[in-house]
Design a protein around this motif. Structure first.
Motif, PDB file in Angstrom:
ATOM      1  N   SER A  60       0.825  -1.201   0.000  1.00  0.00           N
ATOM      2  CA  SER A  60       0.000   0.000   0.000  1.00  0.00           C
ATOM      3  C   SER A  60       0.864   1.259   0.000  1.00  0.00           C
ATOM      4  N   GLU A  61       0.219   2.399   0.068  1.00  0.00           N
ATOM      5  CA  GLU A  61       0.908   3.683  -0.063  1.00  0.00           C
ATOM      6  C   GLU A  61       2.024   3.880   0.960  1.00  0.00           C
ATOM      7  N   GLY A  62       1.939   3.272   2.128  1.00  0.00           N
ATOM      8  CA  GLY A  62       2.982   3.435   3.136  1.00  0.00           C
ATOM      9  C   GLY A  62       4.201   2.557   2.930  1.00  0.00           C
ATOM     10  N   VAL A  63       4.188   1.731   1.905  1.00  0.00           N
ATOM     11  CA  VAL A  63       5.306   0.832   1.617  1.00  0.00           C
ATOM     12  C   VAL A  63       6.035   1.371   0.389  1.00  0.00           C
ATOM     13  N   LEU A  64       7.273   1.789   0.595  1.00  0.00           N
ATOM     14  CA  LEU A  64       8.101   2.318  -0.491  1.00  0.00           C
ATOM     15  C   LEU A  64       8.946   1.187  -1.041  1.00  0.00           C
ATOM     16  N   THR A  65       8.934   1.029  -2.363  1.00  0.00           N
ATOM     17  CA  THR A  65       9.677  -0.076  -2.970  1.00  0.00           C
ATOM     18  C   THR A  65      10.478   0.394  -4.171  1.00  0.00           C
ATOM     19  N   MET A  66      11.526  -0.340  -4.439  1.00  0.00           N
ATOM     20  CA  MET A  66      12.334  -0.147  -5.637  1.00  0.00           C
ATOM     21  C   MET A  66      12.744  -1.536  -6.120  1.00  0.00           C
ATOM     22  N   HIS A  67      12.347  -1.862  -7.331  1.00  0.00           N
ATOM     23  CA  HIS A  67      12.697  -3.158  -7.928  1.00  0.00           C
ATOM     24  C   HIS A  67      13.442  -2.908  -9.234  1.00  0.00           C
ATOM     25  N   HIS A  68      14.636  -3.443  -9.326  1.00  0.00           N
ATOM     26  CA  HIS A  68      15.413  -3.389 -10.571  1.00  0.00           C
ATOM     27  C   HIS A  68      15.685  -4.819 -11.012  1.00  0.00           C
ATOM     28  N   ALA A  84       7.874 -18.196 -24.189  1.00  0.00           N
ATOM     29  CA  ALA A  84       9.255 -17.833 -23.895  1.00  0.00           C
ATOM     30  C   ALA A  84       9.512 -18.020 -22.405  1.00  0.00           C
ATOM     31  N   ARG A  85      10.798 -18.063 -22.068  1.00  0.00           N
ATOM     32  CA  ARG A  85      11.251 -18.158 -20.672  1.00  0.00           C
ATOM     33  C   ARG A  85      12.361 -17.136 -20.471  1.00  0.00           C
ATOM     34  N   ALA A  86      12.516 -16.713 -19.225  1.00  0.00           N
ATOM     35  CA  ALA A  86      13.611 -15.791 -18.944  1.00  0.00           C
ATOM     36  C   ALA A  86      14.070 -15.929 -17.504  1.00  0.00           C
ATOM     37  N   THR A  87      15.314 -15.579 -17.305  1.00  0.00           N
ATOM     38  CA  THR A  87      15.913 -15.462 -15.983  1.00  0.00           C
ATOM     39  C   THR A  87      16.425 -14.032 -15.866  1.00  0.00           C
ATOM     40  N   TRP A  88      16.167 -13.411 -14.727  1.00  0.00           N
ATOM     41  CA  TRP A  88      16.581 -12.033 -14.464  1.00  0.00           C
ATOM     42  C   TRP A  88      17.228 -11.974 -13.084  1.00  0.00           C
ATOM     43  N   TYR A  89      18.122 -11.031 -12.896  1.00  0.00           N
ATOM     44  CA  TYR A  89      18.646 -10.776 -11.558  1.00  0.00           C
ATOM     45  C   TYR A  89      17.889  -9.592 -10.976  1.00  0.00           C
ATOM     46  N   LEU A  90      17.376  -9.747  -9.763  1.00  0.00           N
ATOM     47  CA  LEU A  90      16.612  -8.708  -9.072  1.00  0.00           C
ATOM     48  C   LEU A  90      17.448  -8.060  -7.980  1.00  0.00           C
ATOM     49  N   HIS A  91      17.358  -6.746  -7.895  1.00  0.00           N
ATOM     50  CA  HIS A  91      17.858  -5.975  -6.756  1.00  0.00           C
ATOM     51  C   HIS A  91      16.673  -5.158  -6.265  1.00  0.00           C
ATOM     52  N   ASP A  92      16.278  -5.344  -5.008  1.00  0.00           N
ATOM     53  CA  ASP A  92      15.118  -4.625  -4.507  1.00  0.00           C
ATOM     54  C   ASP A  92      15.377  -4.010  -3.142  1.00  0.00           C
ATOM     55  N   LYS A  93      14.590  -2.972  -2.868  1.00  0.00           N
ATOM     56  CA  LYS A  93      14.593  -2.309  -1.567  1.00  0.00           C
ATOM     57  C   LYS A  93      13.150  -2.075  -1.171  1.00  0.00           C
ATOM     58  N   VAL A  94      12.887  -2.243   0.122  1.00  0.00           N
ATOM     59  CA  VAL A  94      11.562  -2.009   0.684  1.00  0.00           C
ATOM     60  C   VAL A  94      11.748  -1.200   1.966  1.00  0.00           C
ATOM     61  N   ILE A  95      10.956  -0.150   2.107  1.00  0.00           N
ATOM     62  CA  ILE A  95      10.988   0.674   3.318  1.00  0.00           C
ATOM     63  C   ILE A  95       9.557   0.820   3.807  1.00  0.00           C
ATOM     64  N   VAL A  96       9.342   0.484   5.071  1.00  0.00           N
ATOM     65  CA  VAL A  96       8.026   0.629   5.691  1.00  0.00           C
ATOM     66  C   VAL A  96       8.226   1.520   6.911  1.00  0.00           C
ATOM     67  N   LEU A 103      14.460  -3.241   4.043  1.00  0.00           N
ATOM     68  CA  LEU A 103      14.972  -4.475   3.471  1.00  0.00           C
ATOM     69  C   LEU A 103      15.675  -4.138   2.167  1.00  0.00           C
ATOM     70  N   GLU A 104      16.800  -4.770   1.948  1.00  0.00           N
ATOM     71  CA  GLU A 104      17.464  -4.737   0.642  1.00  0.00           C
ATOM     72  C   GLU A 104      17.819  -6.170   0.302  1.00  0.00           C
ATOM     73  N   GLU A 149      17.573 -19.116   2.047  1.00  0.00           N
ATOM     74  CA  GLU A 149      16.554 -19.969   2.637  1.00  0.00           C
ATOM     75  C   GLU A 149      15.561 -19.210   3.508  1.00  0.00           C
ATOM     76  N   VAL A 150      15.797 -17.923   3.796  1.00  0.00           N
ATOM     77  CA  VAL A 150      14.956 -17.164   4.702  1.00  0.00           C
ATOM     78  C   VAL A 150      14.276 -16.020   3.967  1.00  0.00           C
ATOM     79  N   ARG A 151      13.001 -15.801   4.260  1.00  0.00           N
ATOM     80  CA  ARG A 151      12.262 -14.685   3.693  1.00  0.00           C
ATOM     81  C   ARG A 151      11.710 -13.863   4.836  1.00  0.00           C
ATOM     82  N   SER A 152      11.996 -12.583   4.828  1.00  0.00           N
ATOM     83  CA  SER A 152      11.477 -11.692   5.869  1.00  0.00           C
ATOM     84  C   SER A 152      10.015 -11.384   5.598  1.00  0.00           C
ATOM     85  N   ARG A 153       9.290 -11.119   6.649  1.00  0.00           N
ATOM     86  CA  ARG A 153       7.902 -10.666   6.530  1.00  0.00           C
ATOM     87  C   ARG A 153       7.798  -9.343   7.250  1.00  0.00           C
ATOM     88  N   PHE A 154       7.081  -8.414   6.625  1.00  0.00           N
ATOM     89  CA  PHE A 154       6.908  -7.113   7.265  1.00  0.00           C
ATOM     90  C   PHE A 154       5.459  -6.756   7.292  1.00  0.00           C
TER      91      PHE A 154
END
Length: 154
Positions: A60-68, A84-96, A103-104, A149-154
């Motif tokens: 929602s609006e209070g969650v700032l994200t950046m996905h590259h 088609a299929r594809a593989t991509w490398y992701l770099h992301d940031k999340v600020i709540v 999170l980065e 192996e770990v995923r954060s939850r916010f």
């Protein structure tokens, strides 16, 4: 035609990321076929509606994200020109800010695409984390690093 298809798939992925970050939910939904699936490091969805509803609620609006996403490896299906299929490398940031959470991370996306009457659409998307770095905005020195192996939850 292959060059145009690869360019169209790149634009689709970039549109998916831009609309996620700008919270343009109708345009985000239009990136997918209705029966699209997703699996973000274990957070799974069985169709487009469930995925979009989750993102709308939790990004929602209070969650700032950046996905590259970069370093695309796109393969057109030699036996079916509409897949088609594809593989991509992701770099992301999340600020709540409300939770003073940040999170980065990095991840490897694996996508499947299908050509529709409206153009290329995502049939499946998902990633597996390579790392997550999380911290409290009031205590950046207390950052925690997690492996894939770990995923954060916010």
């Amino acid at each position: 035609m292959a060059t145009e298809d690869i360019a169209a798939l790149q634009r689709l992925k970039y549109r998916y990321l831009r609309t996620l970050d700008t919270k343009a939910w109708d345009e985000f939904a239009a990136c997918f076929v209705p029966d699209a699936t997703a699996d973000y490091n274990g957070l799974a969805f069985d169709d487009r509606d469930a995925l979009v509803a989750y993102m709308r609620k939790n990004m929602s609006e209070g969650v700032l994200t950046m996905h590259h996403a970069h370093h695309p490896e796109i393969d057109l299906d030699a036996s079916d020109p509409d897949r088609a299929r594809a593989t991509w490398y992701l770099h992301d940031k999340v600020i709540v800010n409300a939770f003073r959470f940040a999170l980065e991370g990095g991840a490897i996306y694996t996508d499947r695409y299908v050509r529709t009457a409206e153009g290329w659409r995502i049939q499946h998307t998902g990633y597996r984390r390579t790392f997550e770095l999380t911290w409290n905005l009031d205590d950046p020195g207390g950052a925690t690093v997690h492996g894939p192996e770990v995923r954060s939850r916010f």
